[in-house]
Scaffold this motif. Structure first.
Motif, mmCIF file in Angstrom:
data_model
loop_
_atom_site.group_PDB
_atom_site.id
_atom_site.type_symbol
_atom_site.label_atom_id
_atom_site.label_comp_id
_atom_site.label_asym_id
_atom_site.label_seq_id
_atom_site.Cartn_x
_atom_site.Cartn_y
_atom_site.Cartn_z
ATOM 1 N N LYS A 175 0.831 -1.204 0.000
ATOM 2 C CA LYS A 175 0.000 0.000 0.000
ATOM 3 C C LYS A 175 0.865 1.253 0.000
ATOM 4 O O LYS A 175 0.580 2.227 -0.710
ATOM 5 C CB LYS A 175 -0.907 0.017 1.235
ATOM 6 N N ARG A 176 1.919 1.227 0.792
ATOM 7 C CA ARG A 176 2.775 2.400 0.925
ATOM 8 C C ARG A 176 3.629 2.637 -0.326
ATOM 9 O O ARG A 176 3.751 3.774 -0.793
ATOM 10 C CB ARG A 176 3.648 2.252 2.176
ATOM 11 N N PHE A 177 4.200 1.575 -0.865
ATOM 12 C CA PHE A 177 5.040 1.739 -2.058
ATOM 13 C C PHE A 177 4.210 2.121 -3.284
ATOM 14 O O PHE A 177 4.703 2.811 -4.176
ATOM 15 C CB PHE A 177 5.832 0.461 -2.327
ATOM 16 N N THR A 182 3.206 6.353 -7.120
ATOM 17 C CA THR A 182 2.229 7.232 -7.775
ATOM 18 C C THR A 182 2.615 8.702 -7.626
ATOM 19 O O THR A 182 2.439 9.504 -8.555
ATOM 20 C CB THR A 182 0.823 7.006 -7.175
ATOM 21 N N LYS A 183 3.156 9.040 -6.456
ATOM 22 C CA LYS A 183 3.525 10.425 -6.198
ATOM 23 C C LYS A 183 4.949 10.755 -6.651
ATOM 24 O O LYS A 183 5.433 11.870 -6.433
ATOM 25 C CB LYS A 183 3.367 10.732 -4.707
ATOM 26 N N GLY A 184 5.631 9.791 -7.269
ATOM 27 C CA GLY A 184 6.960 10.045 -7.816
ATOM 28 C C GLY A 184 8.069 10.121 -6.804
ATOM 29 O O GLY A 184 9.136 10.684 -7.069
ATOM 30 N N TYR A 185 7.870 9.522 -5.620
ATOM 31 C CA TYR A 185 8.914 9.537 -4.592
ATOM 32 C C TYR A 185 9.718 8.244 -4.702
ATOM 33 O O TYR A 185 9.197 7.149 -4.506
ATOM 34 C CB TYR A 185 8.303 9.664 -3.192
ATOM 35 N N LYS A 186 11.002 8.367 -5.039
ATOM 36 C CA LYS A 186 11.887 7.215 -5.230
ATOM 37 C C LYS A 186 11.184 6.142 -6.065
ATOM 38 O O LYS A 186 11.037 4.972 -5.627
ATOM 39 C CB LYS A 186 12.320 6.646 -3.876
ATOM 40 N N PRO A 187 10.761 6.500 -7.267
ATOM 41 C CA PRO A 187 9.974 5.552 -8.082
ATOM 42 C C PRO A 187 10.724 4.279 -8.442
ATOM 43 O O PRO A 187 10.123 3.200 -8.500
ATOM 44 C CB PRO A 187 9.619 6.372 -9.321
ATOM 45 N N ALA A 188 12.027 4.373 -8.707
ATOM 46 C CA ALA A 188 12.783 3.169 -9.060
ATOM 47 C C ALA A 188 12.807 2.191 -7.892
ATOM 48 O O ALA A 188 12.540 0.997 -8.055
ATOM 49 C CB ALA A 188 14.206 3.539 -9.466
ATOM 50 N N GLY A 216 14.094 0.344 -15.776
ATOM 51 C CA GLY A 216 13.978 1.402 -16.773
ATOM 52 C C GLY A 216 14.191 2.783 -16.185
ATOM 53 O O GLY A 216 14.678 3.695 -16.866
ATOM 54 N N LEU A 217 13.880 2.932 -14.907
ATOM 55 C CA LEU A 217 14.050 4.225 -14.240
ATOM 56 C C LEU A 217 15.487 4.443 -13.767
ATOM 57 O O LEU A 217 16.010 5.556 -13.816
ATOM 58 C CB LEU A 217 13.088 4.320 -13.045
#
Length: 271
Positions: A175-177, A182-188, A216-217
């Motif tokens: 849920k947290r990840f 979604t919010k672009g925080y440490k997406p990789a 890819g990120l």
């Protein structure tokens, strides 16, 4: 999943692994009675899942009924014993209150035993409510309160996700990840953890998707060899042994001094 889609899904990872071979065909097993979900449509997968859920529920009901019937017999037997002891005590108390047949302490113990059984086991009425989806065990009621994650910062959600993942509380970590991604925080990294959660819960196609997105990120992360290894295992588990073999060879060639390379060699020998 058709070949064209799977190829697009793995494209970023193929760019990382220079020795990857061509995409093999996906094997289909369109037999609802086989127990395998490979190649099945969404509706067929739902049918299999429902069959398993119904079978599990039937077993649970049978076990509960057997357990309740046994406890009912125990309670009835104890109640009869208490009635007999009370009669004996009443007869003796009229002549001598200190008579050896005074079973006050034994009555207390039997009463406490019945109370304990009633407190700790599910009654038939409670079982009926449970099967109707209305019963919630008292120990679980506090867990039904939904935590409002939207009020927390993305940094806090990410750190909580890592801690929950380490404790193998995968559902809460996911849920947290999902929010941090979604919010672009440490997406990789968020996608890497989502991939790991899918991997450890044996949702291998989901794992491949998240690993591909993570690589890819950012393909220079410290965990990239683990990401590639778990991608290879997920491919193998999904039936794509040719792709899995190519990943294992790439890991051995490029990460020779790491544990992932040792595991890749063992996996490769068994393919």
């Amino acid at each position: 999943m058709n070949k064209k889609y799977r190829y697009k899904l793995l494209l970023p990872l193929i760019c990382i692994s220079t020795v990857l071979s061509a995409e093999p065909s996906v094997y289909g097993f369109n037999n609802l009675n086989s127990g395998s979900s490979h190649g099945l449509t969404s509706a067929e997968k739902i049918i299999i899942k429902n069959r398993k859920s119904i079978a599990a529920l039937k077993r649970k009901v049978a076990q509960q009924n057997e357990r309740i019937d046994g406890l009912t017999s125990v309670i009835e037997g104890l109640s009869a014993s208490i009635a007999q002891l009370k009669d004996g005590r009443n007869l003796s108390s009229s002549s001598d209150s200190t008579h050896p047949n005074d079973h006050t302490e034994l009555l207390k113990e039997l009463g406490a035993m019945i109370d304990k059984i009633n407190d700790n086991y599910v009654s038939k009425a409670e079982l009926k409510r449970a099967l109707e989806g209305k019963y919630i065990p008292s120990s679980k009621k506090s867990e039904t309160k939904k935590e409002d994650l939207t009020k927390k910062s993305t940094a806090k959600l990410y750190s909580e996700g890592v801690r929950l993942f380490m404790k193998k509380r995968y559902s809460e970590a996911k849920k947290r990840f999902t929010i941090t991604d979604t919010k672009g925080y440490k997406p990789a990294a968020s996608n890497y953890y989502l991939g790991e959660i899918a991997y450890y819960t044996k949702k291998y196609e989901d794992a491949i998707f998240y690993f591909k997105k993570s690589a890819g990120l950012y393909d220079q992360a410290t965990y990239i060899d683990t990401l590639l290894l778990h991608t290879a295992v997920s491919l193998e588990k999904s039936g794509d042994k040719d792709q899995a073999r190519a990943f294992y060879k790439n890991i051995i060639a490029n990460y020779g001094g790491k544990k992932s390379a040792k595991i890749a060699k063992q996996k490769l020998k068994k393919l």
